[in-house]
Design a protein around this motif. Structure first.
Motif, PDB file in Angstrom:
ATOM      1  N   GLU A 215       0.830  -1.205   0.000  1.00 23.56           N
ATOM      2  CA  GLU A 215       0.000   0.000   0.000  1.00 23.56           C
ATOM      3  C   GLU A 215       0.863   1.253   0.000  1.00 23.56           C
ATOM      4  N   ALA A 216       1.955   1.246   0.751  1.00 20.58           N
ATOM      5  CA  ALA A 216       2.865   2.398   0.774  1.00 20.58           C
ATOM      6  C   ALA A 216       3.482   2.632  -0.603  1.00 20.58           C
ATOM      7  N   ASP A 217       3.906   1.550  -1.255  1.00 19.91           N
ATOM      8  CA  ASP A 217       4.491   1.668  -2.592  1.00 19.91           C
ATOM      9  C   ASP A 217       3.465   2.161  -3.602  1.00 19.91           C
ATOM     10  N   ARG A 218       2.250   1.635  -3.525  1.00 23.85           N
ATOM     11  CA  ARG A 218       1.195   2.065  -4.446  1.00 23.85           C
ATOM     12  C   ARG A 218       0.943   3.558  -4.313  1.00 23.85           C
ATOM     13  N   ARG A 219       0.893   4.041  -3.073  1.00 21.70           N
ATOM     14  CA  ARG A 219       0.644   5.465  -2.865  1.00 21.70           C
ATOM     15  C   ARG A 219       1.800   6.306  -3.406  1.00 21.70           C
ATOM     16  N   ALA A 220       3.022   5.863  -3.180  1.00 23.43           N
ATOM     17  CA  ALA A 220       4.179   6.615  -3.669  1.00 23.43           C
ATOM     18  C   ALA A 220       4.167   6.707  -5.191  1.00 23.43           C
ATOM     19  N   ILE A 221       3.852   5.601  -5.849  1.00 26.96           N
ATOM     20  CA  ILE A 221       3.810   5.595  -7.315  1.00 26.96           C
ATOM     21  C   ILE A 221       2.695   6.494  -7.829  1.00 26.96           C
ATOM     22  N   TYR A 241       5.730  10.628   0.539  1.00 31.62           N
ATOM     23  CA  TYR A 241       5.934   9.182   0.437  1.00 31.62           C
ATOM     24  C   TYR A 241       6.051   8.553   1.829  1.00 31.62           C
ATOM     25  N   PRO A 242       5.347   7.446   2.089  1.00 28.04           N
ATOM     26  CA  PRO A 242       5.577   6.708   3.343  1.00 28.04           C
ATOM     27  C   PRO A 242       7.023   6.225   3.415  1.00 28.04           C
ATOM     28  N   GLU A 243       7.605   6.277   4.590  1.00 23.17           N
ATOM     29  CA  GLU A 243       9.019   5.926   4.743  1.00 23.17           C
ATOM     30  C   GLU A 243       9.186   4.460   5.113  1.00 23.17           C
ATOM     31  N   PHE A 244       8.603   3.610   4.326  1.00 20.48           N
ATOM     32  CA  PHE A 244       8.814   2.161   4.403  1.00 20.48           C
ATOM     33  C   PHE A 244       8.261   1.575   3.108  1.00 20.48           C
ATOM     34  N   TYR A 274       6.185  -4.622  -9.675  1.00 21.80           N
ATOM     35  CA  TYR A 274       5.926  -3.293 -10.214  1.00 21.80           C
ATOM     36  C   TYR A 274       6.517  -3.145 -11.620  1.00 21.80           C
ATOM     37  N   LYS A 275       7.678  -3.755 -11.827  1.00 20.54           N
ATOM     38  CA  LYS A 275       8.265  -3.737 -13.171  1.00 20.54           C
ATOM     39  C   LYS A 275       7.332  -4.420 -14.160  1.00 20.54           C
ATOM     40  N   ARG A 276       6.749  -5.547 -13.730  1.00 28.58           N
ATOM     41  CA  ARG A 276       5.819  -6.276 -14.596  1.00 28.58           C
ATOM     42  C   ARG A 276       4.577  -5.439 -14.888  1.00 28.58           C
ATOM     43  N   PHE A 277       4.093  -4.696 -13.878  1.00 25.27           N
ATOM     44  CA  PHE A 277       2.920  -3.854 -14.089  1.00 25.27           C
ATOM     45  C   PHE A 277       3.167  -2.870 -15.223  1.00 25.27           C
ATOM     46  N   PHE A 278       4.314  -2.195 -15.162  1.00 25.42           N
ATOM     47  CA  PHE A 278       4.611  -1.187 -16.180  1.00 25.42           C
ATOM     48  C   PHE A 278       4.852  -1.836 -17.540  1.00 25.42           C
ATOM     49  N   ASP A 279       5.470  -3.012 -17.535  1.00 24.88           N
ATOM     50  CA  ASP A 279       5.699  -3.716 -18.797  1.00 24.88           C
ATOM     51  C   ASP A 279       4.377  -4.130 -19.432  1.00 24.88           C
ATOM     52  N   GLU A 280       3.447  -4.631 -18.614  1.00 19.41           N
ATOM     53  CA  GLU A 280       2.178  -5.127 -19.146  1.00 19.41           C
ATOM     54  C   GLU A 280       1.234  -4.003 -19.545  1.00 19.41           C
ATOM     55  N   VAL A 281       1.225  -2.952 -18.737  1.00 23.34           N
ATOM     56  CA  VAL A 281       0.325  -1.841 -19.038  1.00 23.34           C
ATOM     57  C   VAL A 281       0.812  -1.085 -20.262  1.00 23.34           C
ATOM     58  N   GLY A 282       2.129  -0.889 -20.352  1.00 22.98           N
ATOM     59  CA  GLY A 282       2.664  -0.120 -21.473  1.00 22.98           C
ATOM     60  C   GLY A 282       2.700   1.354 -21.116  1.00 22.98           C
ATOM     61  N   LEU A 283       3.820   1.981 -21.398  1.00 18.73           N
ATOM     62  CA  LEU A 283       3.990   3.379 -21.027  1.00 18.73           C
ATOM     63  C   LEU A 283       3.025   4.302 -21.745  1.00 18.73           C
ATOM     64  N   ASN A 284       2.499   3.863 -22.886  1.00 18.52           N
ATOM     65  CA  ASN A 284       1.612   4.738 -23.654  1.00 18.52           C
ATOM     66  C   ASN A 284       0.236   4.874 -23.022  1.00 18.52           C
ATOM     67  N   GLN A 285      -0.051   4.106 -21.954  1.00 17.93           N
ATOM     68  CA  GLN A 285      -1.357   4.222 -21.322  1.00 17.93           C
ATOM     69  C   GLN A 285      -1.416   5.356 -20.323  1.00 17.93           C
ATOM     70  N   GLY A 286      -0.302   5.963 -20.029  1.00 19.96           N
ATOM     71  CA  GLY A 286      -0.367   7.152 -19.196  1.00 19.96           C
ATOM     72  C   GLY A 286      -0.487   6.908 -17.713  1.00 19.96           C
ATOM     73  N   LEU A 304      -2.770   0.854 -14.988  1.00 19.77           N
ATOM     74  CA  LEU A 304      -1.919   0.571 -13.844  1.00 19.77           C
ATOM     75  C   LEU A 304      -2.756   0.359 -12.590  1.00 19.77           C
ATOM     76  N   GLU A 305      -3.826   1.143 -12.453  1.00 20.20           N
ATOM     77  CA  GLU A 305      -4.697   0.993 -11.291  1.00 20.20           C
ATOM     78  C   GLU A 305      -5.341  -0.388 -11.269  1.00 20.20           C
ATOM     79  N   ASP A 306      -5.702  -0.902 -12.445  1.00 17.64           N
ATOM     80  CA  ASP A 306      -6.234  -2.263 -12.538  1.00 17.64           C
ATOM     81  C   ASP A 306      -5.241  -3.279 -11.965  1.00 17.64           C
ATOM     82  N   MET A 307      -3.967  -3.088 -12.343  1.00 20.59           N
ATOM     83  CA  MET A 307      -2.941  -4.028 -11.899  1.00 20.59           C
ATOM     84  C   MET A 307      -2.766  -3.970 -10.381  1.00 20.59           C
ATOM     85  N   PHE A 308      -2.867  -2.771  -9.826  1.00 26.45           N
ATOM     86  CA  PHE A 308      -2.773  -2.633  -8.372  1.00 26.45           C
ATOM     87  C   PHE A 308      -3.950  -3.319  -7.679  1.00 26.45           C
ATOM     88  N   TYR A 309      -5.148  -3.136  -8.206  1.00 22.12           N
ATOM     89  CA  TYR A 309      -6.314  -3.811  -7.627  1.00 22.12           C
ATOM     90  C   TYR A 309      -6.126  -5.326  -7.654  1.00 22.12           C
TER      91      TYR A 309
END
Length: 365
Positions: A215-221, A241-244, A274-286, A304-309
């Motif tokens: 959850e901390a990482d999701r919020r930071a991203i 950013y949460p410090e953990f 997280y690397k997989r999320f960005f690879d699968e979503v594709g940078l062009n999705q914004g 990306l939000e879908d991947m987090f859910y």
């Protein structure tokens, strides 16, 4: 021995929660829902899981009314659990309500800024985040007044420490307040599950640490992605950013310096998921935009939000493979929230005759 001591205070609650979990909609249930022709048909299909909760709905109810009633059922079940909880379990459940309080605060002051009707705003607040002085939020004009007149008597008061200013409540400052509260809340919750004796002597501390780190990482991203094109400076962003978490500290530092989506992708590349999320979503999705109302699956491209859910649901389902842990309460709440999002999504697709998108939900069972 661990199980023996856990069951003294936590065994009954864990048993109830596992029973609640077994009432979640199954794949067959979702298949039946997607075949419905009206929301009245959906009410019939949801009867076994939601019982009397939907009985007061009028014929052909709105999707928002259906969502409200399913949420009421979640709140009713949660309050029952709270009524049975004592000691550290009771405090653990209080922590679960703080995130809803923070969202309610942000909703009310943002709505007031846009001159929305106070009654309507209060009706939209989540019941789990209700506190007595909430209506007074609608008259606060600056951050210090918000704290001194309203929040000082609430559990959120400690999370304001060091973040007060005389700034007016414009949209940017409201988001800064909201994310500051979340940062301090998550850090406090993380400290609690790792240092309270009753949490650390069971699997709760370890399981909740993994969940809260995610959850901390999701919020930071998301903070980073949503800051692009705004007046939020890199230094202000870093302080939110949460410090953990798995990204902290190196990934967090790189996020604070990122200037575009490619920079965010590079910052999170050290964590496989997280690397997989960005690879699968594709940078062009914004980045962090929400692609589907339900959190999305199906054949449509995922945001990306879908991947987090989806990751949140995976973590929540894994909790139920463990025994002797209070984390099942947290996991059940998250699974039920996703179920409500799924139901609302399916109802919207039926109401708007968008059956081709009706399969875009995440199974929670």
């Amino acid at each position: 021995m661990e199980g023996l001591y856990f069951n003294v205070n936590g065994g009954y609650l864990e048993g109830i929660v596992r029973g609640y979990r077994n009432t979640l909609l199954t794949g067959t249930s979702y298949s039946n829902l997607t075949q419905c022709e009206s929301i009245d048909d959906m009410k019939m299909q949801l009867g076994p899981a939601y019982g009397d909760a939907l009985s007061s709905l009028p014929p052909n109810p709105s999707t928002s009314a259906l969502s409200d009633k399913t949420t009421e059922k979640l709140v009713q079940d949660f309050r029952y659990l709270q009524g049975q909880a004592t000691g550290a379990i009771a405090r653990f459940m209080e922590y679960l309500t703080y995130s809803y309080m923070i969202d309610n605060v942000a909703l009310l002051i943002t709505g007031t800024l846009h001159e929305r009707d106070t009654k309507e705003l209060l009706e939209r607040c989540h019941p789990l985040g209700w506190f007595e002085t909430m209506p007074v939020l609608c008259v606060a004009t600056n951050i210090e007044e918000l704290y001194n007149s309203v929040l000082i008597e609430t559990p959120l008061a400690p999370y304001f420490k060091g973040s007060l200013s005389h700034q007016d409540l414009d949209e940017l400052n409201i988001e800064i307040v909201r994310n500051t509260l979340y940062k301090n809340y998550l850090e406090d919750f993380y400290h609690f599950v790792n240092n309270d004796p009753e949490m650390s002597m069971t699997a709760t501390g370890e399981i909740m640490s993994d969940i809260l780190e995610f959850e901390a990482d999701r919020r930071a991203i998301n903070i980073t992605l949503n800051s692009f094109g705004t007046e939020l400076s890199k230094e202000q962003r870093r302080k939110l950013y949460p410090e953990f978490g798995k990204l902290y500290p190196e990934g967090s530092l790189m996020l604070s310096r990122a200037e575009d989506i490619e920079g965010v992708s590079l910052a999170v590349s050290g964590v496989g998921d997280y690397k997989r999320f960005f690879d699968e979503v594709g940078l062009n999705q914004g980045g962090g935009s929400v692609g589907n109302m339900a959190g999305g699956s199906g054949n449509e491209s995922k945001s990306l939000e879908d991947m987090f859910y989806q990751k949140e649901m995976e973590l929540s389902k894994l909790v139920f493979t463990q025994q002797f842990t209070h984390a099942v309460i947290y996991a059940w709440v998250k699974l039920r929230e996703q179920e409500i999002r799924n139901i609302t999504w399916i109802a919207e697709c039926i109401a708007q005759n968008q059956k081709d998108r009706i399969g875009s939900y995440i199974s929670v069972f």
